[in-house]
Design a protein around this motif. Structure first.
Motif, short mmCIF file in Angstrom:
data_model
loop_
_atom_site.label_atom_id
_atom_site.label_comp_id
_atom_site.label_asym_id
_atom_site.label_seq_id
_atom_site.Cartn_x
_atom_site.Cartn_y
_atom_site.Cartn_z
N ASP A 134 0.84 -1.19 0.00
CA ASP A 134 0.00 0.00 0.00
C ASP A 134 0.88 1.25 0.00
O ASP A 134 1.67 1.47 0.91
CB ASP A 134 -0.92 0.00 1.22
N THR A 135 0.74 2.06 -1.01
CA THR A 135 1.51 3.30 -1.10
C THR A 135 0.64 4.54 -0.90
O THR A 135 1.06 5.66 -1.16
CB THR A 135 2.22 3.40 -2.47
N THR A 136 -0.58 4.33 -0.43
CA THR A 136 -1.49 5.44 -0.19
C THR A 136 -0.90 6.36 0.87
O THR A 136 -0.40 5.90 1.89
CB THR A 136 -2.86 4.91 0.28
N VAL A 137 -1.00 7.64 0.62
CA VAL A 137 -0.52 8.64 1.59
C VAL A 137 -1.67 8.95 2.54
O VAL A 137 -2.77 9.30 2.11
CB VAL A 137 -0.05 9.92 0.87
N TYR A 138 -1.42 8.80 3.83
CA TYR A 138 -2.44 9.09 4.85
C TYR A 138 -2.09 10.43 5.49
O TYR A 138 -0.94 10.64 5.88
CB TYR A 138 -2.47 7.98 5.90
N LYS A 139 -3.08 11.30 5.58
CA LYS A 139 -2.82 12.62 6.15
C LYS A 139 -3.65 12.83 7.41
O LYS A 139 -4.82 12.45 7.47
CB LYS A 139 -3.14 13.72 5.14
N ASN A 141 -4.41 16.21 9.82
CA ASN A 141 -4.27 17.67 9.85
C ASN A 141 -3.52 18.17 8.61
O ASN A 141 -2.67 19.05 8.69
CB ASN A 141 -3.56 18.15 11.11
N ASN A 142 -3.81 17.57 7.47
CA ASN A 142 -3.18 17.92 6.19
C ASN A 142 -1.68 17.69 6.16
O ASN A 142 -0.98 18.28 5.34
CB ASN A 142 -3.52 19.37 5.79
N LYS A 143 -1.18 16.84 7.04
CA LYS A 143 0.24 16.50 7.07
C LYS A 143 0.37 14.99 6.89
O LYS A 143 -0.42 14.22 7.44
CB LYS A 143 0.88 16.90 8.40
N VAL A 144 1.36 14.58 6.12
CA VAL A 144 1.57 13.15 5.88
C VAL A 144 1.97 12.47 7.19
O VAL A 144 2.87 12.93 7.90
CB VAL A 144 2.66 12.92 4.81
N ALA A 145 1.26 11.39 7.52
CA ALA A 145 1.50 10.67 8.77
C ALA A 145 1.87 9.22 8.45
O ALA A 145 1.34 8.64 7.50
CB ALA A 145 0.26 10.70 9.65
N PRO A 146 2.76 8.63 9.27
CA PRO A 146 3.12 7.23 9.06
C PRO A 146 2.02 6.32 9.61
O PRO A 146 1.83 6.21 10.82
CB PRO A 146 4.42 7.07 9.84
N VAL A 147 1.29 5.69 8.73
CA VAL A 147 0.17 4.86 9.14
C VAL A 147 0.36 3.45 8.59
O VAL A 147 0.72 3.27 7.43
CB VAL A 147 -1.16 5.47 8.64
N LYS A 156 -12.12 -8.05 3.40
CA LYS A 156 -13.31 -7.27 3.74
C LYS A 156 -13.04 -6.25 4.85
O LYS A 156 -13.57 -5.15 4.81
CB LYS A 156 -14.44 -8.23 4.17
N SER A 157 -12.21 -6.62 5.81
CA SER A 157 -11.93 -5.74 6.95
C SER A 157 -10.59 -5.05 6.76
O SER A 157 -9.63 -5.67 6.30
CB SER A 157 -11.92 -6.55 8.25
N GLU A 158 -10.54 -3.77 7.14
CA GLU A 158 -9.31 -3.00 7.03
C GLU A 158 -9.10 -2.18 8.30
O GLU A 158 -10.05 -1.82 8.98
CB GLU A 158 -9.35 -2.06 5.83
N LEU A 159 -7.83 -1.89 8.56
CA LEU A 159 -7.44 -1.20 9.78
C LEU A 159 -6.28 -0.26 9.45
O LEU A 159 -5.33 -0.68 8.78
CB LEU A 159 -7.02 -2.25 10.80
N TRP A 160 -6.35 0.99 9.92
CA TRP A 160 -5.27 1.95 9.76
C TRP A 160 -4.85 2.41 11.15
O TRP A 160 -5.68 2.89 11.93
CB TRP A 160 -5.71 3.15 8.93
N PHE A 167 1.56 5.51 21.46
CA PHE A 167 0.09 5.50 21.42
C PHE A 167 -0.32 5.13 20.00
O PHE A 167 -0.50 6.01 19.16
CB PHE A 167 -0.48 6.86 21.82
N PRO A 168 -0.43 3.83 19.70
CA PRO A 168 -0.81 3.40 18.35
C PRO A 168 -2.28 3.69 18.08
O PRO A 168 -3.16 2.85 18.21
CB PRO A 168 -0.49 1.90 18.34
N LEU A 169 -2.53 4.94 17.71
CA LEU A 169 -3.87 5.48 17.53
C LEU A 169 -4.58 4.87 16.34
O LEU A 169 -4.00 4.71 15.26
CB LEU A 169 -3.76 7.00 17.34
N LEU A 170 -5.84 4.56 16.52
CA LEU A 170 -6.68 4.08 15.44
C LEU A 170 -7.00 5.27 14.54
O LEU A 170 -7.60 6.25 14.97
CB LEU A 170 -7.97 3.48 16.00
N CYS A 171 -6.59 5.17 13.28
CA CYS A 171 -6.89 6.23 12.31
C CYS A 171 -8.13 5.89 11.50
O CYS A 171 -8.78 6.77 10.96
CB CYS A 171 -5.69 6.45 11.39
N GLY A 172 -8.42 4.62 11.40
CA GLY A 172 -9.60 4.19 10.68
C GLY A 172 -9.78 2.70 10.76
O GLY A 172 -8.82 1.96 10.99
N GLU A 173 -11.02 2.27 10.61
CA GLU A 173 -11.32 0.84 10.56
C GLU A 173 -12.60 0.63 9.78
O GLU A 173 -13.52 1.43 9.87
CB GLU A 173 -11.40 0.22 11.96
N LEU A 174 -12.60 -0.42 8.98
CA LEU A 174 -13.77 -0.83 8.22
C LEU A 174 -14.07 -2.28 8.53
O LEU A 174 -13.20 -3.14 8.39
CB LEU A 174 -13.52 -0.69 6.71
#
Length: 189
Positions: A134-139, A141-147, A156-160, A167-174
């Motif tokens: 995955d080479t998608t850039v995750y931002k 606050n409009n700044k590139v973050a290491p995710v 079917k399920s995804e996790l960012w 603090f391994p913060l949840l950035c997203g989950e499907l």
């Protein structure tokens, strides 16, 4: 001659500056804005989360306009080795104490370590592997973050998750949590 010598140095310094990624410092007082998608209702609901304390326990206050507020309390044991990610509607105006295997808005250190080492891991009974292609850039606050992006075996399920050992913060989950998907919108440190 000096100009020729300075040119490579300038290029190296510029590359280092632009290569740095934004890692927000999560601490008491940090406010995170998410959208919660209720799959059964087909509805997006804004939710504000505020870190009240980090430690034993970590307390995260939630607020949903026109619904209420409350606190999720995550034990140190869950933060260390929890295998469940909980995203559920809590009771308003109460403290929702999670079980010792449940985390909220973060993954356990054990799960995070598996992600960093690119080892398979299980969360909510779903087997995941990190998508290293995955080479998608995750931002944030409009700044590139290491995710770190993980995908289930059935795709079917995804996790960012923010690549942050503190603090391994949840950035997203499907389709990880039951009935609700979360997406991080912004952070106020």
């Amino acid at each position: 001659m000096k100009k020729i010598m300075l040119a490579p140095l300038f290029i190296v310094l510029t590359t280092v500056v632009f290569a740095q990624k934004y890692i927000p410092k999560i601490k008491p007082g940090t406010v995170m804005s998410y959208t919660a998608y209720l799959r059964n209702a087909g509805q997006h609901i804004p939710i504000t989360l505020t870190v009240k304390s980090i430690g034993d326990p970590t307390n995260v206050q939630w607020n949903v306009d026109d619904f209420g507020t409350g606190v999720f309390s995550i034990s140190a044991k869950a933060q260390d080795s929890g295998t469940k990610l909980v995203v559920r509607t809590p009771d308003a105006d109460n403290v929702t104490k999670l079980k010792d295997d449940e985390t909220f808005v973060t993954v356990s250190k054990t799960t995070y370590t598996s992600m960093v080492k690119n080892e398979p891991f299980e969360l909510n009974g779903i087997k995941f592997t990190v998508d290293t292609n995955d080479t998608t850039v995750y931002k944030i606050n409009n700044k590139v973050a290491p995710v770190l992006h993980a995908v289930s075996a059935n795709k079917k399920s995804e996790l960012w998750v923010l690549n942050n050992p503190d603090f391994p913060l949840l950035c997203g989950e499907l389709y990880v949590a039951k009935g609700i998907d979360l997406t991080l919108l912004a952070i106020k440190e």
